[in-house]
Motif scaffolding. Structure first.
Motif, PDB file in Angstrom:
ATOM      1  N   LEU A  18      66.894   9.845  48.685  1.00  0.00           N
ATOM      2  CA  LEU A  18      66.333   8.941  47.685  1.00  0.00           C
ATOM      3  C   LEU A  18      67.381   7.916  47.276  1.00  0.00           C
ATOM      4  O   LEU A  18      68.567   8.245  47.149  1.00  0.00           O
ATOM      5  N   TYR A  19      66.941   6.688  47.041  1.00  0.00           N
ATOM      6  CA  TYR A  19      67.802   5.600  46.585  1.00  0.00           C
ATOM      7  C   TYR A  19      67.042   4.857  45.506  1.00  0.00           C
ATOM      8  O   TYR A  19      65.844   4.657  45.625  1.00  0.00           O
ATOM      9  N   TRP A  20      67.729   4.400  44.452  1.00  0.00           N
ATOM     10  CA  TRP A  20      67.085   3.622  43.407  1.00  0.00           C
ATOM     11  C   TRP A  20      68.092   2.666  42.797  1.00  0.00           C
ATOM     12  O   TRP A  20      69.305   2.801  42.958  1.00  0.00           O
ATOM     13  N   GLU A  21      67.556   1.691  42.087  1.00  0.00           N
ATOM     14  CA  GLU A  21      68.387   0.695  41.420  1.00  0.00           C
ATOM     15  C   GLU A  21      69.047   1.342  40.204  1.00  0.00           C
ATOM     16  O   GLU A  21      68.359   1.963  39.387  1.00  0.00           O
ATOM     17  N   PRO A  22      70.360   1.216  40.046  1.00  0.00           N
ATOM     18  CA  PRO A  22      71.013   1.815  38.875  1.00  0.00           C
ATOM     19  C   PRO A  22      70.468   1.218  37.572  1.00  0.00           C
ATOM     20  O   PRO A  22      70.175   0.030  37.504  1.00  0.00           O
ATOM     21  N   VAL A  23      70.326   2.054  36.560  1.00  0.00           N
ATOM     22  CA  VAL A  23      69.862   1.606  35.251  1.00  0.00           C
ATOM     23  C   VAL A  23      71.080   1.166  34.446  1.00  0.00           C
ATOM     24  O   VAL A  23      72.079   1.882  34.382  1.00  0.00           O
ATOM     25  N   VAL A  31      74.624   5.189  30.667  1.00  0.00           N
ATOM     26  CA  VAL A  31      74.102   6.124  31.670  1.00  0.00           C
ATOM     27  C   VAL A  31      75.277   6.930  32.227  1.00  0.00           C
ATOM     28  O   VAL A  31      76.272   6.369  32.669  1.00  0.00           O
ATOM     29  N   THR A  32      75.153   8.264  32.174  1.00  0.00           N
ATOM     30  CA  THR A  32      76.194   9.135  32.728  1.00  0.00           C
ATOM     31  C   THR A  32      75.757   9.758  34.045  1.00  0.00           C
ATOM     32  O   THR A  32      76.560  10.369  34.734  1.00  0.00           O
ATOM     33  N   GLY A  33      74.482   9.629  34.384  1.00  0.00           N
ATOM     34  CA  GLY A  33      73.959  10.181  35.625  1.00  0.00           C
ATOM     35  C   GLY A  33      72.444  10.125  35.632  1.00  0.00           C
ATOM     36  O   GLY A  33      71.829   9.445  34.810  1.00  0.00           O
ATOM     37  N   TYR A  34      71.862  10.881  36.552  1.00  0.00           N
ATOM     38  CA  TYR A  34      70.414  10.906  36.717  1.00  0.00           C
ATOM     39  C   TYR A  34      69.959  12.341  36.920  1.00  0.00           C
ATOM     40  O   TYR A  34      70.676  13.143  37.523  1.00  0.00           O
ATOM     41  N   GLN A  35      68.779  12.649  36.418  1.00  0.00           N
ATOM     42  CA  GLN A  35      68.180  13.965  36.653  1.00  0.00           C
ATOM     43  C   GLN A  35      66.913  13.785  37.465  1.00  0.00           C
ATOM     44  O   GLN A  35      66.049  12.998  37.097  1.00  0.00           O
ATOM     45  N   LEU A  36      66.834  14.505  38.578  1.00  0.00           N
ATOM     46  CA  LEU A  36      65.634  14.509  39.401  1.00  0.00           C
ATOM     47  C   LEU A  36      64.885  15.797  39.114  1.00  0.00           C
ATOM     48  O   LEU A  36      65.479  16.881  39.107  1.00  0.00           O
ATOM     49  N   SER A  37      63.614  15.697  38.842  1.00  0.00           N
ATOM     50  CA  SER A  37      62.751  16.861  38.675  1.00  0.00           C
ATOM     51  C   SER A  37      61.755  16.832  39.812  1.00  0.00           C
ATOM     52  O   SER A  37      61.129  15.799  40.067  1.00  0.00           O
ATOM     53  N   PHE A  38      61.618  17.945  40.517  1.00  0.00           N
ATOM     54  CA  PHE A  38      60.657  17.967  41.618  1.00  0.00           C
ATOM     55  C   PHE A  38      59.953  19.314  41.654  1.00  0.00           C
ATOM     56  O   PHE A  38      60.501  20.335  41.282  1.00  0.00           O
ATOM     57  N   TRP A  39      58.698  19.271  42.066  1.00  0.00           N
ATOM     58  CA  TRP A  39      57.888  20.474  42.140  1.00  0.00           C
ATOM     59  C   TRP A  39      56.823  20.305  43.200  1.00  0.00           C
ATOM     60  O   TRP A  39      56.475  19.203  43.585  1.00  0.00           O
ATOM     61  N   ARG A  40      56.348  21.464  43.670  1.00  0.00           N
ATOM     62  CA  ARG A  40      55.262  21.465  44.650  1.00  0.00           C
ATOM     63  C   ARG A  40      53.968  21.117  43.931  1.00  0.00           C
ATOM     64  O   ARG A  40      53.702  21.617  42.840  1.00  0.00           O
ATOM     65  N   GLN A  41      53.197  20.242  44.532  1.00  0.00           N
ATOM     66  CA  GLN A  41      51.917  19.869  43.938  1.00  0.00           C
ATOM     67  C   GLN A  41      51.070  21.124  43.763  1.00  0.00           C
ATOM     68  O   GLN A  41      51.080  22.014  44.603  1.00  0.00           O
ATOM     69  N   ARG A  42      50.385  21.239  42.672  1.00  0.00           N
ATOM     70  CA  ARG A  42      49.530  22.382  42.310  1.00  0.00           C
ATOM     71  C   ARG A  42      50.346  23.630  41.973  1.00  0.00           C
ATOM     72  O   ARG A  42      49.826  24.727  41.989  1.00  0.00           O
ATOM     73  N   HIS A  43      51.644  23.499  41.682  1.00  0.00           N
ATOM     74  CA  HIS A  43      52.475  24.611  41.234  1.00  0.00           C
ATOM     75  C   HIS A  43      53.188  24.192  39.954  1.00  0.00           C
ATOM     76  O   HIS A  43      53.392  23.013  39.707  1.00  0.00           O
ATOM     77  N   LYS A  44      53.588  25.166  39.153  1.00  0.00           N
ATOM     78  CA  LYS A  44      54.189  24.860  37.860  1.00  0.00           C
ATOM     79  C   LYS A  44      55.707  24.924  37.845  1.00  0.00           C
ATOM     80  O   LYS A  44      56.340  24.386  36.950  1.00  0.00           O
ATOM     81  N   GLU A  45      56.314  25.578  38.819  1.00  0.00           N
ATOM     82  CA  GLU A  45      57.770  25.733  38.824  1.00  0.00           C
ATOM     83  C   GLU A  45      58.451  24.400  39.120  1.00  0.00           C
ATOM     84  O   GLU A  45      58.247  23.793  40.165  1.00  0.00           O
ATOM     85  N   VAL A  46      59.270  23.944  38.160  1.00  0.00           N
ATOM     86  CA  VAL A  46      59.971  22.662  38.293  1.00  0.00           C
ATOM     87  C   VAL A  46      61.432  22.929  38.614  1.00  0.00           C
ATOM     88  O   VAL A  46      62.094  23.734  37.963  1.00  0.00           O
ATOM     89  N   ALA A 101      75.507  11.881  39.705  1.00  0.00           N
ATOM     90  CA  ALA A 101      76.166  10.787  38.993  1.00  0.00           C
ATOM     91  C   ALA A 101      75.854   9.437  39.640  1.00  0.00           C
ATOM     92  O   ALA A 101      76.128   8.396  39.059  1.00  0.00           O
ATOM     93  N   ASN A 102      75.268   9.451  40.827  1.00  0.00           N
ATOM     94  CA  ASN A 102      75.000   8.231  41.589  1.00  0.00           C
ATOM     95  C   ASN A 102      73.524   7.858  41.537  1.00  0.00           C
ATOM     96  O   ASN A 102      72.693   8.623  41.071  1.00  0.00           O
ATOM     97  N   SER A 103      73.203   6.699  42.073  1.00  0.00           N
ATOM     98  CA  SER A 103      71.804   6.284  42.166  1.00  0.00           C
ATOM     99  C   SER A 103      71.237   6.623  43.541  1.00  0.00           C
ATOM    100  O   SER A 103      70.403   5.912  44.085  1.00  0.00           O
ATOM    101  N   THR A 104      71.729   7.725  44.102  1.00  0.00           N
ATOM    102  CA  THR A 104      71.213   8.261  45.366  1.00  0.00           C
ATOM    103  C   THR A 104      71.174   9.773  45.254  1.00  0.00           C
ATOM    104  O   THR A 104      71.896  10.366  44.456  1.00  0.00           O
ATOM    105  N   ALA A 105      70.351  10.396  46.058  1.00  0.00           N
ATOM    106  CA  ALA A 105      70.298  11.858  46.083  1.00  0.00           C
ATOM    107  C   ALA A 105      69.764  12.307  47.427  1.00  0.00           C
ATOM    108  O   ALA A 105      68.901  11.642  48.022  1.00  0.00           O
ATOM    109  N   LEU A 148      70.399  10.127  32.542  1.00  0.00           N
ATOM    110  CA  LEU A 148      71.100  11.045  31.655  1.00  0.00           C
ATOM    111  C   LEU A 148      72.085  10.215  30.843  1.00  0.00           C
ATOM    112  O   LEU A 148      72.729   9.308  31.378  1.00  0.00           O
ATOM    113  N   SER A 149      72.209  10.530  29.554  1.00  0.00           N
ATOM    114  CA  SER A 149      73.170   9.836  28.700  1.00  0.00           C
ATOM    115  C   SER A 149      73.515  10.744  27.529  1.00  0.00           C
ATOM    116  O   SER A 149      72.890  11.793  27.342  1.00  0.00           O
TER     117      SER A 149
END
Length: 188
Positions: A82-87, A96-111, A117-121, A139-140
């Protein structure tokens, strides 16, 4: 715990009560980048005891109000990049001290969460055919910023690319600059 915004104790002071065996509390819904005064006292059925001397604290600036934009992603097998424009924080916002990515399987609740620290993951998605939903937040010191629009990753494809581009600004000034730049390029 009694708190107020200036040293004159206005009528709009707040109170938080906690059980006798609790020695800490989180006070919510305070304004960012604001000085507060607070004091603590014990109470029982006989009434309120003496207050401790007031202390002052200043809350952190709020997190950036802008979510990450212009997100691009590449999926090869189970490797997701993943790549995005820095905020960039405004002066009234926490840096901004970093970024948090949250991801989960569609139709599931576990996140699952991942911080960077970068604008890539780079993420390794589990070997299954489920689709995934991903949000990215700043994150800040002031906390988490708003989430990006959801990114939907379809795992049935062995490789894929995608993006969540910034929406077009249709304000008159923005349209003027877009037209002017386009005209200038045509002249070249």
């Amino acid at each position: 715990v009694v708190y107020w915004e200036d040293d004159t104790k206005p009528e709009t002071m707040g109170k938080v009560r906690v059980p006798w065996n609790q020695t800490s509390v989180t006070v919510n819904n305070l304004a960012g980048n604001t000085q507060y005064f607070l004091t603590v006292s014990a109470f029982n059925t006989a009434g309120t005891g003496p207050f401790l001397p007031a202390i002052n604290v200043t809350t952190k600036k709020p997190p950036p109000a802008q979510p990450p934009l212009n997100i691009e992603w590449t999926l090869i097998g189970s490797q997701l990049s993943l790549y995005w424009e820095p905020v960039v924080a405004m002066e009234s916002e926490s840096e901004v001290t970093g970024y948090q990515l949250s991801f989960w399987r569609q139709r599931h609740k576990e996140v699952n969460t991942f911080t960077t620290a970068n604008s890539t993951a780079d993420l390794t998605l589990p070997e299954n055919n489920d689709d995934y939903i991903i949000h990215i937040q700043t994150l800040s010191e002031g906390g988490l910023g708003p989430a990006s629009d959801p990114i939907r990753i379809h795992r049935l494809s062995m490789s894929a690319r995608g993006s969540k581009a910034l929406s077009v600004d249709t304000s008159p000034l923005s349209l003027f600059f877009t037209i002017a730049i386009s005209t200038f390029r045509l002249m070249l």
